[in-house]
Enzyme design. Structure first.
Site, PDB file in Angstrom:
ATOM      1  N   TYR A 145     -48.633 -32.475  61.267  1.00  0.00           N
ATOM      2  CA  TYR A 145     -47.639 -31.617  61.944  1.00  0.00           C
ATOM      3  C   TYR A 145     -48.351 -30.632  62.872  1.00  0.00           C
ATOM      4  O   TYR A 145     -48.014 -30.502  64.058  1.00  0.00           O
ATOM      5  CB  TYR A 145     -46.843 -30.886  60.868  1.00  0.00           C
ATOM      6  CG  TYR A 145     -45.845 -29.873  61.369  1.00  0.00           C
ATOM      7  CD1 TYR A 145     -44.692 -30.269  62.040  1.00  0.00           C
ATOM      8  CD2 TYR A 145     -46.028 -28.516  61.123  1.00  0.00           C
ATOM      9  CE1 TYR A 145     -43.760 -29.331  62.461  1.00  0.00           C
ATOM     10  CE2 TYR A 145     -45.097 -27.573  61.539  1.00  0.00           C
ATOM     11  CZ  TYR A 145     -43.960 -27.983  62.211  1.00  0.00           C
ATOM     12  OH  TYR A 145     -43.037 -27.054  62.615  1.00  0.00           O
ATOM     13  N   LYS A 149     -48.292 -30.339  66.933  1.00  0.00           N
ATOM     14  CA  LYS A 149     -47.844 -29.124  67.635  1.00  0.00           C
ATOM     15  C   LYS A 149     -48.928 -28.640  68.603  1.00  0.00           C
ATOM     16  O   LYS A 149     -48.618 -28.213  69.715  1.00  0.00           O
ATOM     17  CB  LYS A 149     -47.498 -28.020  66.633  1.00  0.00           C
ATOM     18  CG  LYS A 149     -46.219 -28.289  65.829  1.00  0.00           C
ATOM     19  CD  LYS A 149     -44.986 -28.282  66.711  1.00  0.00           C
ATOM     20  CE  LYS A 149     -43.700 -28.420  65.912  1.00  0.00           C
ATOM     21  NZ  LYS A 149     -42.513 -28.613  66.759  1.00  0.00           N
TER      22      LYS A 149
HETATM   23  P1  NAD Z   1     -35.008 -29.550  60.710  1.00  0.00           P
HETATM   24  O1  NAD Z   1     -35.790 -30.618  60.053  1.00  0.00           O
HETATM   25  O2  NAD Z   1     -34.124 -28.698  59.885  1.00  0.00           O
HETATM   26  O3  NAD Z   1     -34.141 -30.163  61.898  1.00  0.00           O
HETATM   27  C1  NAD Z   1     -34.614 -31.174  62.761  1.00  0.00           C
HETATM   28  C2  NAD Z   1     -33.411 -31.952  63.278  1.00  0.00           C
HETATM   29  O4  NAD Z   1     -33.903 -33.012  64.091  1.00  0.00           O
HETATM   30  C3  NAD Z   1     -32.575 -32.589  62.158  1.00  0.00           C
HETATM   31  O5  NAD Z   1     -31.217 -32.250  62.314  1.00  0.00           O
HETATM   32  C4  NAD Z   1     -32.805 -34.084  62.336  1.00  0.00           C
HETATM   33  O6  NAD Z   1     -31.657 -34.874  62.011  1.00  0.00           O
HETATM   34  C5  NAD Z   1     -33.132 -34.162  63.823  1.00  0.00           C
HETATM   35  N1  NAD Z   1     -33.887 -35.365  64.146  1.00  0.00           N
HETATM   36  C6  NAD Z   1     -34.825 -35.998  63.393  1.00  0.00           C
HETATM   37  N2  NAD Z   1     -35.272 -37.083  64.034  1.00  0.00           N
HETATM   38  C7  NAD Z   1     -34.614 -37.130  65.228  1.00  0.00           C
HETATM   39  C8  NAD Z   1     -34.636 -38.020  66.329  1.00  0.00           C
HETATM   40  N3  NAD Z   1     -35.432 -39.113  66.337  1.00  0.00           N
HETATM   41  N4  NAD Z   1     -33.828 -37.765  67.389  1.00  0.00           N
HETATM   42  C9  NAD Z   1     -33.015 -36.691  67.383  1.00  0.00           C
HETATM   43  N5  NAD Z   1     -32.931 -35.819  66.365  1.00  0.00           N
HETATM   44  C10 NAD Z   1     -33.735 -36.036  65.288  1.00  0.00           C
HETATM   45  O7  NAD Z   1     -36.050 -28.638  61.532  1.00  0.00           O
HETATM   46  P2  NAD Z   1     -35.888 -27.116  61.955  1.00  0.00           P
HETATM   47  O8  NAD Z   1     -36.400 -26.277  60.856  1.00  0.00           O
HETATM   48  O9  NAD Z   1     -34.539 -26.867  62.508  1.00  0.00           O
HETATM   49  O10 NAD Z   1     -36.985 -27.071  63.112  1.00  0.00           O
HETATM   50  C11 NAD Z   1     -36.663 -27.301  64.477  1.00  0.00           C
HETATM   51  C12 NAD Z   1     -37.933 -27.163  65.296  1.00  0.00           C
HETATM   52  O11 NAD Z   1     -38.548 -25.885  65.047  1.00  0.00           O
HETATM   53  C13 NAD Z   1     -39.007 -28.209  64.969  1.00  0.00           C
HETATM   54  O12 NAD Z   1     -39.694 -28.550  66.148  1.00  0.00           O
HETATM   55  C14 NAD Z   1     -39.932 -27.484  64.031  1.00  0.00           C
HETATM   56  O13 NAD Z   1     -41.215 -28.009  64.082  1.00  0.00           O
HETATM   57  C15 NAD Z   1     -39.880 -26.073  64.602  1.00  0.00           C
HETATM   58  N6  NAD Z   1     -40.260 -25.057  63.596  1.00  0.00           N
HETATM   59  C16 NAD Z   1     -39.463 -24.783  62.537  1.00  0.00           C
HETATM   60  C17 NAD Z   1     -39.832 -23.807  61.598  1.00  0.00           C
HETATM   61  C18 NAD Z   1     -38.965 -23.460  60.420  1.00  0.00           C
HETATM   62  O14 NAD Z   1     -39.355 -22.603  59.603  1.00  0.00           O
HETATM   63  N7  NAD Z   1     -37.788 -24.036  60.268  1.00  0.00           N
HETATM   64  C19 NAD Z   1     -41.050 -23.126  61.767  1.00  0.00           C
HETATM   65  C20 NAD Z   1     -41.870 -23.468  62.841  1.00  0.00           C
HETATM   66  C21 NAD Z   1     -41.450 -24.418  63.784  1.00  0.00           C
END
Ligand code: NAD
Length: 330
Positions: A145, A149
């Site tokens: 991951y 990133k």
């Molecule tokens: P999440 O896993 O809750 O949501 C990701 C969404 O992407 C899901 O709804 C999933 O169905 C969808 N998805 C998966 N594969 C897909 C595809 N092939 N096409 C389209 N949609 C698809 O993640 P999140 O926590 O909402 O994170 C969103 C972004 O923020 C990510 O890039 C993650 O790396 C980043 N991020 C999140 C956090 C956190 O604490 N939540 C921290 C740092 C970075």
């Protein structure tokens, strides 16, 4: 509601961040101006505006939807997160990289105004300075991951420099919110703990009690995202991804704050594979570039966040109970 001609396409809108970001953007720009998409149906997302199924790997459909919607901004949130990614490293690499490149290409080829793509504190690694980690630092991530990133950040800067793509990004810390469930990250404990405290009065944590990590309340993260996207392009000096600091705490400190509201709350610790990931990440972050360039400031400290989380989780549970016990309509 802001008077605007923005047409916003959100990819991965059904996840932890997307659920809240979609609502916030629809509140600001109008429901019809924000097209939520995800790889599967999310019934709550089409309550307040349009929804389409979109796999971000399907480049042709992404281009078609973006064109048909006259898109002016894309938010690409689709990813496999840290803990989930370690179980399927190749899948994580493919989705996180190809998904980003498809959205960068779409923004370049279709002359879409702006792209938001989130990075993460996972870009740092075991040799990064742990306290107040600077914007420019040693970056030696040891999860797939984090590797994806870091590579993604380099691609963002490359597309900005070579093709003029107005891409903007934040290195989110662990995000904590009550409206949606976390999606397989190393900081998920900091959301689960609240639900367990309210439901069962106890929680078994998968990290050690003194594992401090950078975290942020979702309301602050959404405000930071929208604020970065609204900033003047010339003011932005970072086109890889901005450090973003929230609150840093360990599980023990969080449990103590919860105990102020639930005195009998009990926490125990059984660290699992996520401990190794957490041990390679910073304790706290220096976000002076974000403060200087676009005026970022945090609003929620630990005390305020815990009170707000518990209030909303209790309220949601109470409403569900009331619904169950109310007689059916005659
Ligand atoms: P999440 O896993 O809750 O949501 C990701 C969404 O992407 C899901 O709804 C999933 O169905 C969808 N998805 C998966 N594969 C897909 C595809 N092939 N096409 C389209 N949609 C698809 O993640 P999140 O926590 O909402 O994170 C969103 C972004 O923020 C990510 O890039 C993650 O790396 C980043 N991020 C999140 C956090 C956190 O604490 N939540 C921290 C740092 C970075």
């Amino acid at each position: 509601m802001a008077e605007t001609r923005e047409k916003i396409l959100i990819i991965g809108a059904g996840g932890q961040i997307g659920t809240e970001l979609t609502i916030a953007l629809r509140d600001s720009f109008g429901g019809g101006s924000v097209l939520a998409t995800d790889i599967r149906e999310f019934p709550t997302l089409d309550d307040s505006g349009p929804f389409e199924i979109l796999n971000v790997m399907d480049r042709d459909r992404l281009y078609q939807l973006a064109k048909d919607f006259n898109t002016t901004q894309i938010y690409n949130l689709a990813a496999l997160l840290s803990a989930a990614g370690e179980k399927k490293p190749k899948d994580a690499w493919e989705l996180n990289m190809a998904g980003l490149l498809n959205s960068l290409d779409a923004v370049r080829d279709l002359k879409i105004g702006k792209l938001f793509w989130p990075s993460s504190i996972a870009v740092f690694g075991p040799n990064t300075p742990r306290d107040h980690t600077p914007q420019q630092s040693i970056m030696d991530p040891n999860t797939v991951y984090g590797i994806s990133k870091l590579a993604g950040e380099r691609w963002c800067e490359y597309y900005h420099k070579h093709y003029g793509v107005d891409v903007r990004s934040l290195r989110y810390p662990g995000l904590i919110g009550y409206k949606s469930q976390p999606g397989g990250g190393t900081t998920d404990y900091a959301v689960d703990i609240f639900h367990h405290a309210v439901k069962w009065g106890k929680y078994t944590c998968f990290l050690k009690e003194d594992t401090a990590l950078p975290m942020m309340y979702m309301a602050d993260a959404i405000r930071a995202t929208i604020s970065l996207m609204g900033a003047q392009s010339e003011k932005l000096t970072v086109r890889s991804s901005y450090n973003l600091a929230g609150i840093s705490f360990d599980p023990c400190t969080l449990a103590e704050e919860i105990k102020k509201h639930h005195p009998s709350f009990d926490i125990s610790y059984i660290p699992d594979f996520r401990q190794n990931i957490a041990d390679s990440w910073p304790n706290s972050i220096d976000d002076s570039a974000a403060r200087l360039d676009w005026g970022w400031e945090i609003e929620y400290d630990l005390k305020r966040m815990v009170a707000d989380m518990l209030y909303h989780i209790r309220k949601t549970r109470q409403e569900a109970e009331n619904q169950k016990s109310s007689p059916p309509p005659s």
